[in-house]
Design a protein around this motif. Sequence first.
Motif: not given
Length: 336
Positions: A35-50
């Motif tokens: 699972x790959x996640x994009x975060x800002x200030x600890x909040x998940x903005x986007x996520x995908x499975x690779x």
Amino acid sequence: LQVRRVATNDLAYVDTEVPVQVTLGAEDLGGESVSVSLLQDGRVLDQTSVRLPDGTAEVPVNFTSRPESAGLKQLTVRASAVTGEATTRNNVRSVSQRVLESKRQVLLLGAAPSPSFAALRRVLDRDANTTVTARVPQRDGSFYGGPLPDTLSQFDVVVSAGFPTEAVPQTAIERVAATLDDGTPALFVLDRQTSVRAWQQHFSGMLPVQPKTADVRLVEAAFSPVDSERSHPVFQIDGADVSLFERLPPLSVPATAWSPTPDATFLAEAARPSLSRSDPLLVVRRRAGQRTAALLGTDTWRWATLPADLKAADPLWPGLVSNLLRWVATQNDDRQ
């Protein structure tokens, strides 16, 4: 597993999507899913499975970010751990991004309502990071769209798309010239109705190229990028090769050559089979912190309505306009 690279725009705008490109490195993890996640200030903005490939490989992952507030932000990409990894410290990587509150403010000044002006305005209006204020002179000296704004210093870039014509009042020309003289970046585009005499009188200090005469006769010529400048940022257009410019319909250009200033860069030439010489067609300049550019060709509407056999060249016109605007608006940064 590693997060090897994270690339995004250094500069972003509130409520405008920007791409975030991630490169994962994987060694001997074939068949594993992470699972790959994009975060800002600890909040998940986007996520995908690779799903990871066999052997040693790099895997691209693309996200988008839409900043909600201005300021210096930190974007973090985190990949979930895989059983047996020697270390998970390199499963995380962060980048900084400066988010601005307002969009780029552009003052677009035309010569007259025309297909070329409309083609230019459509490109600027489609740019999500740009707010366009357009004015086109009428024969009585007034402007379509209303009078010139009270404060011209609010604009980040002035685009003189044939402006001014003989009908424009002297006071309006002087106001625009004073704004440019104060250092506002400018993009000049020649038009059939441009008062070249006014360019000589009021804008000569800002123009990166100078006319030899105020009386301009136009002839057709091809747009030919200079070989040594094909890697210039202005020509880095997604989805199209710079060599396709030479296949585009001809533009109408001055019959007599204009002279670039000594500190200008000559990016493209007007190629005419009847002449052995090549005249400047696209010129850019950086001087005393101010950037300016000049496109000495009109009938650019031809580039916005290409036939089916030139479909591969469709991105060239909007890409060139967007890159020129971005180039002149970029502040000089001389840091190492």
